[in-house]
Design a protein around this motif. Structure first.
Motif, PDB file in Angstrom:
ATOM      1  N   ILE A  50       0.846  -1.198   0.000  1.00 61.23           N
ATOM      2  CA  ILE A  50       0.000   0.000   0.000  1.00 61.23           C
ATOM      3  C   ILE A  50       0.883   1.250   0.000  1.00 61.23           C
ATOM      4  CG2 ILE A  50      -1.748   1.300   1.250  1.00 61.23           C
ATOM      5  CD1 ILE A  50      -2.833  -1.259   2.357  1.00 61.23           C
ATOM      6  N   LEU A  51       0.632   2.133  -0.953  1.00 60.81           N
ATOM      7  CA  LEU A  51       1.296   3.429  -1.008  1.00 60.81           C
ATOM      8  C   LEU A  51       0.354   4.470  -0.415  1.00 60.81           C
ATOM      9  CD1 LEU A  51       3.576   5.361  -1.999  1.00 60.81           C
ATOM     10  CD2 LEU A  51       2.328   5.504  -4.181  1.00 60.81           C
ATOM     11  N   ILE A  52       0.824   5.181   0.623  1.00 64.54           N
ATOM     12  CA  ILE A  52       0.035   6.224   1.278  1.00 64.54           C
ATOM     13  C   ILE A  52       0.714   7.563   1.023  1.00 64.54           C
ATOM     14  CG2 ILE A  52      -0.867   7.090   3.457  1.00 64.54           C
ATOM     15  CD1 ILE A  52      -0.856   4.210   4.490  1.00 64.54           C
ATOM     16  N   LEU A  53      -0.015   8.473   0.396  1.00 58.09           N
ATOM     17  CA  LEU A  53       0.520   9.777   0.040  1.00 58.09           C
ATOM     18  C   LEU A  53      -0.030  10.856   0.963  1.00 58.09           C
ATOM     19  CD1 LEU A  53       0.058   9.124  -3.724  1.00 58.09           C
ATOM     20  CD2 LEU A  53       2.223   9.993  -2.818  1.00 58.09           C
ATOM     21  N   ASN A  54       0.877  11.653   1.519  1.00 57.37           N
ATOM     22  CA  ASN A  54       0.524  12.833   2.315  1.00 57.37           C
ATOM     23  C   ASN A  54      -0.207  12.474   3.608  1.00 57.37           C
ATOM     24  OD1 ASN A  54       1.520  14.333   0.063  1.00 57.37           O
ATOM     25  ND2 ASN A  54      -0.493  14.131  -0.902  1.00 57.37           N
ATOM     26  N   ASP A  55       0.266  11.440   4.263  1.00 52.63           N
ATOM     27  CA  ASP A  55      -0.278  11.037   5.560  1.00 52.63           C
ATOM     28  C   ASP A  55       0.196  12.063   6.588  1.00 52.63           C
ATOM     29  OD1 ASP A  55      -1.439   9.612   7.565  1.00 52.63           O
ATOM     30  OD2 ASP A  55      -0.130   7.864   7.430  1.00 52.63           O
ATOM     31  N   SER A  56      -0.700  12.946   7.024  1.00 50.87           N
ATOM     32  CA  SER A  56      -0.287  14.136   7.771  1.00 50.87           C
ATOM     33  C   SER A  56       0.526  13.827   9.021  1.00 50.87           C
ATOM     34  CB  SER A  56      -1.519  14.956   8.163  1.00 50.87           C
ATOM     35  OG  SER A  56      -2.189  15.419   7.014  1.00 50.87           O
ATOM     36  N   PHE A  57       0.036  12.905   9.870  1.00 45.55           N
ATOM     37  CA  PHE A  57       0.740  12.586  11.105  1.00 45.55           C
ATOM     38  C   PHE A  57       0.841  11.080  11.336  1.00 45.55           C
ATOM     39  CE2 PHE A  57      -1.015  16.846  11.635  1.00 45.55           C
ATOM     40  CZ  PHE A  57       0.128  17.552  11.975  1.00 45.55           C
ATOM     41  N   GLY A  58       0.592  10.293  10.289  1.00 43.33           N
ATOM     42  CA  GLY A  58       0.832   8.858  10.386  1.00 43.33           C
ATOM     43  C   GLY A  58      -0.356   8.000  10.755  1.00 43.33           C
ATOM     44  N   ALA A  59      -1.558   8.571  10.831  1.00 39.53           N
ATOM     45  CA  ALA A  59      -2.725   7.780  11.219  1.00 39.53           C
ATOM     46  C   ALA A  59      -2.957   6.626  10.252  1.00 39.53           C
ATOM     47  CB  ALA A  59      -3.968   8.668  11.291  1.00 39.53           C
ATOM     48  N   LEU A  60      -2.905   6.904   8.957  1.00 40.32           N
ATOM     49  CA  LEU A  60      -3.140   5.859   7.949  1.00 40.32           C
ATOM     50  C   LEU A  60      -2.020   4.827   7.969  1.00 40.32           C
ATOM     51  CD1 LEU A  60      -4.352   8.129   5.010  1.00 40.32           C
ATOM     52  CD2 LEU A  60      -5.778   6.704   6.480  1.00 40.32           C
ATOM     53  N   SER A  61      -0.799   5.295   8.096  1.00 38.30           N
ATOM     54  CA  SER A  61       0.348   4.375   8.115  1.00 38.30           C
ATOM     55  C   SER A  61       0.269   3.438   9.306  1.00 38.30           C
ATOM     56  CB  SER A  61       1.655   5.161   8.149  1.00 38.30           C
ATOM     57  OG  SER A  61       1.807   5.945   6.981  1.00 38.30           O
ATOM     58  N   CYS A  62      -0.063   3.977  10.469  1.00 38.45           N
ATOM     59  CA  CYS A  62      -0.196   3.136  11.665  1.00 38.45           C
ATOM     60  C   CYS A  62      -1.297   2.097  11.477  1.00 38.45           C
ATOM     61  CB  CYS A  62      -0.503   3.991  12.888  1.00 38.45           C
ATOM     62  SG  CYS A  62       0.879   4.995  13.472  1.00 38.45           S
ATOM     63  N   TRP A  63      -2.422   2.534  10.938  1.00 37.40           N
ATOM     64  CA  TRP A  63      -3.554   1.623  10.808  1.00 37.40           C
ATOM     65  C   TRP A  63      -3.237   0.464   9.863  1.00 37.40           C
ATOM     66  CZ3 TRP A  63      -8.213   1.772  13.406  1.00 37.40           C
ATOM     67  CH2 TRP A  63      -9.155   0.824  13.000  1.00 37.40           C
ATOM     68  N   PHE A  64      -2.706   0.770   8.688  1.00 40.53           N
ATOM     69  CA  PHE A  64      -2.565  -0.274   7.658  1.00 40.53           C
ATOM     70  C   PHE A  64      -1.269  -1.067   7.779  1.00 40.53           C
ATOM     71  CE2 PHE A  64      -5.701   2.592   5.692  1.00 40.53           C
ATOM     72  CZ  PHE A  64      -6.720   1.661   5.501  1.00 40.53           C
ATOM     73  N   SER A  65      -0.306  -0.583   8.578  1.00 39.00           N
ATOM     74  CA  SER A  65       0.932  -1.357   8.760  1.00 39.00           C
ATOM     75  C   SER A  65       0.689  -2.636   9.536  1.00 39.00           C
ATOM     76  CB  SER A  65       1.984  -0.503   9.483  1.00 39.00           C
ATOM     77  OG  SER A  65       1.577  -0.224  10.819  1.00 39.00           O
ATOM     78  N   ASP A  66      -0.469  -2.726  10.171  1.00 31.39           N
ATOM     79  CA  ASP A  66      -0.815  -3.908  10.961  1.00 31.39           C
ATOM     80  C   ASP A  66      -0.799  -5.189  10.113  1.00 31.39           C
ATOM     81  OD1 ASP A  66      -1.826  -5.402  13.188  1.00 31.39           O
ATOM     82  OD2 ASP A  66      -3.808  -5.303  12.283  1.00 31.39           O
ATOM     83  N   ARG A  67      -1.316  -5.101   8.873  1.00 32.34           N
ATOM     84  CA  ARG A  67      -1.442  -6.312   8.059  1.00 32.34           C
ATOM     85  C   ARG A  67      -0.836  -6.172   6.666  1.00 32.34           C
ATOM     86  NH1 ARG A  67      -6.056  -7.838   6.394  1.00 32.34           N
ATOM     87  NH2 ARG A  67      -7.254  -5.955   6.772  1.00 32.34           N
ATOM     88  N   HIS A  68      -0.254  -4.995   6.362  1.00 35.62           N
ATOM     89  CA  HIS A  68       0.209  -4.759   4.992  1.00 35.62           C
ATOM     90  C   HIS A  68       1.610  -4.141   4.987  1.00 35.62           C
ATOM     91  CE1 HIS A  68      -3.864  -5.615   3.621  1.00 35.62           C
ATOM     92  NE2 HIS A  68      -4.314  -4.784   4.557  1.00 35.62           N
ATOM     93  N   GLU A  69       2.242  -4.169   3.832  1.00 36.43           N
ATOM     94  CA  GLU A  69       3.522  -3.503   3.638  1.00 36.43           C
ATOM     95  C   GLU A  69       3.236  -2.079   3.172  1.00 36.43           C
ATOM     96  OE1 GLU A  69       7.791  -4.019   1.260  1.00 36.43           O
ATOM     97  OE2 GLU A  69       6.108  -5.360   0.810  1.00 36.43           O
ATOM     98  N   VAL A  70       3.592  -1.109   3.996  1.00 35.75           N
ATOM     99  CA  VAL A  70       3.196   0.274   3.759  1.00 35.75           C
ATOM    100  C   VAL A  70       4.388   1.123   3.331  1.00 35.75           C
ATOM    101  CG1 VAL A  70       2.345   2.375   4.878  1.00 35.75           C
ATOM    102  CG2 VAL A  70       1.210   0.196   5.306  1.00 35.75           C
TER     103      VAL A  70
END
Length: 376
Positions: A50-70
Motif C-alpha cells: 500500500i502506497l500512502i501519500l501525504n499522511d499528515s501525522f501517520g494515522a493511515l500508516s499506523c492503521w494499515f501497517s498492521d497487516r500490509h507492507e506500507v
C-alpha cells in the motif's frame, strides 16, 4: 484534545508533531476515518503493498501497517517524524518513508492519498502515479467535500485517468481513480522564473510555497536585508532560497544554512544557490522541524518568513517555535529578521521573548511588517 482514534473495534493513540502541551488539534481527521472505513470494507487479503501519500501525522500508516507492507510518501519532514513517533507509540510494524521526489515503489496494490492543498504538487503526484502504477491498482483519494471542485476532478482525469466520487461523509468525499489516461502527460518537476530587478532566476519544485511567482512578503524583505559583512546566517523556512541568494550576495564571506520542513523546498534552495552564486560558498541544507538540535549561541543572524499553517490547519504555533528556537540559537547580539502580515501580531510575540527594547520595526507597507529582534 482527543488523542485516541477508536474505529472498528480498534484504538490508536496518535499525537501531532511536534508534541505540545495543551494541544488543540487532532492528529487525524474525518478524511482519515473515511479512508480507513472504506478500505476495511473491501476486506483486502493480508500483505498488500500500500502506497500512502501525504499522511499528515501517520494515522493511515499506523492503521494499515498492521497487516500490509506500507510505503508512506510525503514532502513533509514533520509528517515523517510524526509517523515514526506514532508507529513507535502504538508498537506498529515499520513502514518505508519516502519523499515525493523519490520513485514510486513497484508492484503497488493500493494507493491512498490525502489530496494536497497545492495543485502543482497534486498534478506532479498524479503524473507520477500514471507512469508508475498499474491500471488495475485502485487509487483512492480524500479531501473535504468543499475542496473537491469540478476543476480538481478534471486534473485527476487529465493526468491520471477515469475518476468518480463518493457521497459525502462528515463533510469529506472520496475520489476513486484508475491510472489509464491517454496520452500520458509529461509534467516537469521545475517551474522557472526571474526575480525582477535582482538578476536572479529561480527554479521551483512542485510543492514550494509561492512556487510560480515571488510572494509579496519576500519581495518587501529583499529590499531590507543587511549588508553588514555577516559571518554567518540561517534562512529559517527558506522556501526556494530567494532570501539566501540575496543575503549571500550582500555578505560574500558569510556561511549559509538553509532550513525548511519541505524536502522540495530544501532541494529548490540547493539548486537556486548553486545556480545564482558565482563563487563556491560554505552552505548547509537541512530538512528539519524549525531549529531542532541546532547548537545554542551559534548563529549571528537569522532571517525568517514564517508559515501560518501546518498541513491543512491554520496555526501560529510554528512561527512561535521559530522565534523561540531562534532566540536559543542566536549568539548574544545576534539578530532575527522576521516578516509577517500586520494582523498576526509578531511584534507582541517577539517582545515577549526578546523584550520590547530589543524589537524594532525595520519597514512596513499596507499588508506586511518587517521586524528585527536582537538577543541581549
Amino acid at each position: 484534545m482527543k488523542t485516541e482514534l477508536s474505529l472498528l473495534d480498534r484504538t490508536l493513540t496518535l499525537h501531532r508533531f511536534p508534541f505540545r502541551n495543551n494541544e488543540l488539534l487532532q492528529a487525524w481527521d474525518a478524511g482519515d476515518e473515511y479512508l480507513i472505513t472504506h478500505v476495511e470494507e473491501l476486506a483486502l487479503t493480508s500483505s498488500k503493498r500500500i502506497l500512502i501519500l501525504n499522511d499528515s501525522f501517520g494515522a493511515l500508516s499506523c492503521w494499515f501497517s498492521d497487516r500490509h507492507e506500507v510505503f508512506m510518501m510525503s514532502d513533509s519532514y514533520i509528517a515523517h517524524k510524526a509517523t515514526l513517533e506514532n508507529l513507535k507509540r502504538n508498537s506498529c510494524t515499520d513502514v518505508t518513508l519516502l519523499n515525493t521526489m523519490d520513485e514510486i515503489p513497484s508492484n503497488i496494490d493500493l494507493v491512498l492519498m490525502q489530496i494536497p492543498r497545492n495543485n502543482r504538487h497534486l498534478v506532479w503526484i498524479l503524473s507520477k502515479l500514471r507512469q508508475s502504477v498499474d491500471e488495475k491498482c485502485p487509487i483512492i483519494s480524500v479531501n473535504k467535500a468543499k475542496e473537491i471542485h469540478s476543476s480538481t476532478l478534471q486534473l485527476f482525469e487529465k493526468y491520471l485517468g477515469a475518476t468518480k466520487t463518493s457521497l459525502a461523509w462528515k463533510k469529506h468525499r472520496l475520489v476513486f481513480s484508475t491510472a489509464d489516461c491517454t496520452p500520458v502527460q509529461n509534467v516537469s518537476d521545475e517551474v522557472e522564473w526571474s526575480v525582477e530587478n535582482e538578476n536572479m532566476t529561480l527554479v521551483n519544485l512542485p510543492n514550494v510555497y509561492s512556487g510560480e511567482s515571488l510572494d509579496q512578503g519576500a519581495r518587501l524583505l529583499l529590499d531590507h536585508l543587511p549588508s553588514d559583512d555577516l559571518r554567518d546566517f540561517i534562512d529559517l523556512g527558506c522556501g526556494n532560497g530567494v532570501l539566501s541568494v540575496k543575503l549571500a550576495r550582500l555578505n560574500p564571506n558569510a556561511s549559509i544554512t538553509c532550513v525548511d520542513e519541505s524536502f522540495m523546498a530544501v532541494e529548490s534552495a540547493t539548486r537556486n544557490l548553486k545556480q545564482n552564486l558565482q563563487t563556491q560558498r560554505e552552505i548547509t541544507y537541512v530538512a528539519n522541524n524549525c531549529l531542532d538540535e541546532f547548537e545554542s549561541d551559534s548563529a549571528s543572524f537569522i532571517v525568517c518568513n514564517p508559515p501560518f499553517h501546518q498541513q491543512k490547519a491554520i496555526t501560529d504555533h510554528i512561527a512561535w517555535q521559530m522565534f523561540c528556537d531562534s532566540k536559543q540559537v542566536l549568539k548574544k547580539g545576534g539578530k532575527l529578521l522576521v516578516i509577517g502580515n500586520r494582523h498576526l501580531g509578531y511584534d507582541i510575540k517577539l517582545a515577549r521573548l526578546f523584550s520590547h527594547a530589543q524589537v524594532k520595526t525595520v519597514a512596513s507597507d499596507k499588508k506586511f511588517v518587517i521586524l528585527q529582534a536582537t538577543k541581549s
